[in-house]
Design a protein around this motif. Sequence first.
Motif, PDB file in Angstrom:
ATOM      1  N   TRP A 134      28.899  16.574  -3.452  1.00 33.91           N
ATOM      2  CA  TRP A 134      29.549  15.421  -4.096  1.00 33.91           C
ATOM      3  C   TRP A 134      29.778  15.714  -5.578  1.00 33.91           C
ATOM      4  N   LEU A 135      28.769  16.263  -6.250  1.00 34.96           N
ATOM      5  CA  LEU A 135      28.853  16.539  -7.680  1.00 34.96           C
ATOM      6  C   LEU A 135      29.940  17.546  -8.017  1.00 34.96           C
ATOM      7  N   ASN A 136      30.181  18.494  -7.113  1.00 36.50           N
ATOM      8  CA  ASN A 136      31.118  19.581  -7.402  1.00 36.50           C
ATOM      9  C   ASN A 136      32.555  19.284  -6.984  1.00 36.50           C
ATOM     10  N   GLN A 137      32.834  18.049  -6.623  1.00 30.93           N
ATOM     11  CA  GLN A 137      34.207  17.688  -6.252  1.00 30.93           C
ATOM     12  C   GLN A 137      35.206  17.994  -7.352  1.00 30.93           C
ATOM     13  N   THR A 138      34.766  17.834  -8.610  1.00 28.30           N
ATOM     14  CA  THR A 138      35.685  18.043  -9.734  1.00 28.30           C
ATOM     15  C   THR A 138      35.528  19.438 -10.346  1.00 28.30           C
ATOM     16  N   GLY A 139      34.845  20.306  -9.628  1.00 31.79           N
ATOM     17  CA  GLY A 139      34.686  21.677 -10.114  1.00 31.79           C
ATOM     18  C   GLY A 139      33.378  21.876 -10.850  1.00 31.79           C
ATOM     19  N   GLU A 140      33.061  23.147 -11.060  1.00 32.66           N
ATOM     20  CA  GLU A 140      31.772  23.495 -11.681  1.00 32.66           C
ATOM     21  C   GLU A 140      31.618  22.877 -13.066  1.00 32.66           C
ATOM     22  N   HIS A 141      32.695  22.805 -13.815  1.00 39.04           N
ATOM     23  CA  HIS A 141      32.637  22.217 -15.158  1.00 39.04           C
ATOM     24  C   HIS A 141      33.461  20.926 -15.232  1.00 39.04           C
ATOM     25  N   GLY A 142      33.580  20.243 -14.107  1.00 34.86           N
ATOM     26  CA  GLY A 142      34.362  19.015 -14.063  1.00 34.86           C
ATOM     27  C   GLY A 142      33.635  17.843 -14.692  1.00 34.86           C
ATOM     28  N   SER A 216      44.382  -4.536 -11.672  1.00 37.33           N
ATOM     29  CA  SER A 216      44.529  -3.149 -11.223  1.00 37.33           C
ATOM     30  C   SER A 216      45.333  -2.342 -12.227  1.00 37.33           C
ATOM     31  N   TYR A 217      45.181  -1.028 -12.145  1.00 38.63           N
ATOM     32  CA  TYR A 217      45.979  -0.148 -12.997  1.00 38.63           C
ATOM     33  C   TYR A 217      46.417   1.067 -12.184  1.00 38.63           C
ATOM     34  N   PRO A 218      47.578   1.649 -12.514  1.00 39.90           N
ATOM     35  CA  PRO A 218      48.081   2.788 -11.746  1.00 39.90           C
ATOM     36  C   PRO A 218      47.121   3.975 -11.837  1.00 39.90           C
ATOM     37  N   TYR A 219      47.004   4.703 -10.739  1.00 32.36           N
ATOM     38  CA  TYR A 219      46.080   5.841 -10.723  1.00 32.36           C
ATOM     39  C   TYR A 219      46.657   6.930  -9.829  1.00 32.36           C
ATOM     40  N   GLU A 220      46.874   8.102 -10.419  1.00 30.57           N
ATOM     41  CA  GLU A 220      47.345   9.247  -9.650  1.00 30.57           C
ATOM     42  C   GLU A 220      46.165  10.170  -9.377  1.00 30.57           C
ATOM     43  N   ALA A 221      45.928  10.464  -8.119  1.00 18.59           N
ATOM     44  CA  ALA A 221      44.779  11.296  -7.748  1.00 18.59           C
ATOM     45  C   ALA A 221      45.205  12.355  -6.742  1.00 18.59           C
ATOM     46  N   ASN A 222      44.429  13.432  -6.719  1.00 19.20           N
ATOM     47  CA  ASN A 222      44.642  14.489  -5.731  1.00 19.20           C
ATOM     48  C   ASN A 222      43.413  14.693  -4.863  1.00 19.20           C
ATOM     49  N   ASP A 223      42.235  14.769  -5.522  1.00 20.80           N
ATOM     50  CA  ASP A 223      41.015  15.100  -4.791  1.00 20.80           C
ATOM     51  C   ASP A 223      40.035  13.935  -4.680  1.00 20.80           C
ATOM     52  N   GLU A 224      39.939  13.114  -5.732  1.00 20.56           N
ATOM     53  CA  GLU A 224      38.965  12.020  -5.715  1.00 20.56           C
ATOM     54  C   GLU A 224      39.401  10.919  -6.689  1.00 20.56           C
ATOM     55  N   ILE A 225      38.797   9.743  -6.505  1.00 18.26           N
ATOM     56  CA  ILE A 225      38.952   8.624  -7.440  1.00 18.26           C
ATOM     57  C   ILE A 225      37.557   8.150  -7.811  1.00 18.26           C
ATOM     58  N   HIS A 226      37.174   8.360  -9.046  1.00 17.95           N
ATOM     59  CA  HIS A 226      35.833   7.990  -9.521  1.00 17.95           C
ATOM     60  C   HIS A 226      34.730   8.648  -8.694  1.00 17.95           C
ATOM     61  N   GLY A 227      35.030   9.771  -8.073  1.00 15.38           N
ATOM     62  CA  GLY A 227      34.048  10.459  -7.240  1.00 15.38           C
ATOM     63  C   GLY A 227      34.195  10.170  -5.758  1.00 15.38           C
ATOM     64  N   PHE A 228      35.058   9.237  -5.407  1.00 13.73           N
ATOM     65  CA  PHE A 228      35.292   8.892  -4.002  1.00 13.73           C
ATOM     66  C   PHE A 228      36.395   9.804  -3.456  1.00 13.73           C
ATOM     67  N   ASP A 229      36.099  10.564  -2.421  1.00 16.23           N
ATOM     68  CA  ASP A 229      37.048  11.504  -1.834  1.00 16.23           C
ATOM     69  C   ASP A 229      38.401  10.822  -1.584  1.00 16.23           C
ATOM     70  N   SER A 274      28.691   7.003   5.197  1.00 16.05           N
ATOM     71  CA  SER A 274      29.561   8.122   5.552  1.00 16.05           C
ATOM     72  C   SER A 274      29.577   9.206   4.471  1.00 16.05           C
ATOM     73  N   GLY A 275      28.809   8.980   3.406  1.00 18.83           N
ATOM     74  CA  GLY A 275      28.684   9.987   2.354  1.00 18.83           C
ATOM     75  C   GLY A 275      29.711   9.882   1.253  1.00 18.83           C
ATOM     76  N   TYR A 276      30.421   8.736   1.143  1.00 14.03           N
ATOM     77  CA  TYR A 276      31.447   8.565   0.122  1.00 14.03           C
ATOM     78  C   TYR A 276      30.990   7.571  -0.934  1.00 14.03           C
ATOM     79  N   MET A 277      31.207   7.913  -2.201  1.00 14.33           N
ATOM     80  CA  MET A 277      30.818   6.998  -3.271  1.00 14.33           C
ATOM     81  C   MET A 277      31.683   7.224  -4.498  1.00 14.33           C
ATOM     82  N   GLY A 278      32.111   6.132  -5.069  1.00 11.61           N
ATOM     83  CA  GLY A 278      32.783   6.160  -6.358  1.00 11.61           C
ATOM     84  C   GLY A 278      32.032   5.206  -7.262  1.00 11.61           C
ATOM     85  N   THR A 279      32.639   4.032  -7.526  1.00 10.88           N
ATOM     86  CA  THR A 279      31.962   2.924  -8.198  1.00 10.88           C
ATOM     87  C   THR A 279      32.393   1.649  -7.479  1.00 10.88           C
ATOM     88  N   GLU A 280      32.041   0.495  -8.043  1.00 13.09           N
ATOM     89  CA  GLU A 280      32.482  -0.766  -7.438  1.00 13.09           C
ATOM     90  C   GLU A 280      33.998  -0.834  -7.377  1.00 13.09           C
TER      91      GLU A 280
END
Length: 609
Positions: A134-142, A216-229, A274-280
């Motif tokens: 989970w921690l490495n979703q954004t890369g080693e230095h993400g 709400s605000y616009p959000y462009e994502a590829n891999d995760e949103i706030h840590g949520f896959d 299911s192992g997914y977490m971002g924030t509220e």
Amino acid sequence: MGIIIKTEDTAFNLENIKFQLNNLNADEKNKLLEYLTATPQLDITNNDITLVTGLWDIGRVGRDFNHYIEHFKNFLDIPMKMFIYVPKELEYLVWEKRSKENTHVRIFELSDIKDNLYAPFWDKTQEIRTNSEWLNQTGEHGWLPNSPQASNEWYNPIVQSKMFMLHDAKVMNVFNTDYFLWLDAGISNTVYEKYFSDNKCLDKITPYLDTFLFLSYPYEANDEIHGFDFKAINKYARETVKYVCRGGLFGGHKDSLSQANGTYYSLLQDTLNSGYMGTEESIFSIMAYLEPHIYRRYALDENGLIVKFVEALLNDEIKLENNGTRAHVLPKGTYAPHKTKTSLYMLTFNFPEQIEHTLKTWEENSMDWLTKPRLILLDNSTDEAAKEDNKLVAHQHGFEYISLEGNTGINGGRLFAAKHFDESDSDYYFFFEDDMGLNPASDTGSCRNGFKNHISNLYRNVHEIMAREEFDFLKLSFTEVYMDNNIQVSWYNVPQAFRSFLWPDYDQLPVSGLDPYAPRTKFDKIEVHNEASYISGEIYYCNWPMIVSRAGNKKMFLDVEWAHPYEQTWMSYMFQETVKGNIKPAVLLASPVRHNRIVYYKPEERREN
């Protein structure tokens, strides 16, 4: 008594102050002490919202907690009722600025979050937070490993408990409000505090809390949103997520909070397991995508700053996003009892004892009828002694007294009420004749059509139904003395040409009396609000008690006027307008009105107009 402090110099003249204090008597000194130590009284202008928040020191890296305390002090200046969660050590901050008349503090330690409120989710949250995958979703230095939701064990348990805290405040409802709004205690970090305290922006928010509001605000994502896959959140939302809902300000009507809390709880449990977490905000976003007709949205800019919403509130420029394909389930408006004005007219004739008898039944039903509306007694009396007694009864019960200067008839009084209301600042009105009582709570029986004789909170319920549906009029009783609302009584009174047009197969009136096979009322739909059922459709008009809107009153009585109207005339006209779609009526599926005349006038004294 008074102390004069001159501040022209850099320092106060302390000797002068001491001299004045020594010349005060004991009573004056006590009054001064009470004044100096009294908690400031805020002018609570919006009595129908409870503002909910919480504050804890979680040792967040890079954030001095004193920074939060200063913003919390700004928060406490907001002139609204508050429900505040704080640990015991921070309680003093609240009472430095607030009073118990407008503030409820719930002492809540971090251990209460871990062991009680968030207990079902604690272990899974910590497991995911420390999981290398989970921690490495954004890369080693993400960014994720150094984020608060990853580095601080308390961050997600607190922010993901906001919905639970809001719901608990609703359950307790210590101030008996209809709306509950979560607002972060440090909101002035990004929004100018005077917008809340001086400009009172939140006084304008209730029209947008019909169900539940997210920003709400616009959000462009590829891999995760706030840590949520990202792929996972799209699956939960059932479409590609392109916006995120903020957690700093959200809330709604109390009736929607239980559903929101249940949905949130279920989604939080499912995603964590299911192992997914971002924030509220991840869960809020899923909720908004799944049920846009419930979770309404205001669109912020890409920076996500709430200040855009606040400034739009102040400028009356709020426009909510499209609510999807299920807009028909949304309430069209809300009843704000502290702002909505209602007039109640009673028409009487010659017998003050009849008024007293009917008012007694209103009291037995609910004191709301005598304490909440503007009360007006319209007097058709021809007996001068009765008029004097009617004035006295009116004064005793808080009615304004208006003599109609003779017997103008039932419809004359009805028309006077319509015109009087139109010139007033009221939003709704009731019209009762003096023999129209209300059934008490002890009446657990049913009318001859099988509907309940009593509805709890009848006064409030009919207002909420009117606001929710924007009816022109809502009749208070399905069963009447001679007719019932399943029969289309207008059939007897419309012009023959219209009767033949609408009922070509049954357009001939009986030679005398009533036709047992008269056409039945064409209904539209049945709805239920707070255990009060009602039905809309081609409901006929009559002079039985009803609640009427401002727009409805104009369409019913003022757009077209007759010099000497009969009840049948109005019934015919309003039915034709209803069929055309110009008037929207409804009737309760209940019969709380009790017709009971205890004194009788001569038949020749009865007048229609």
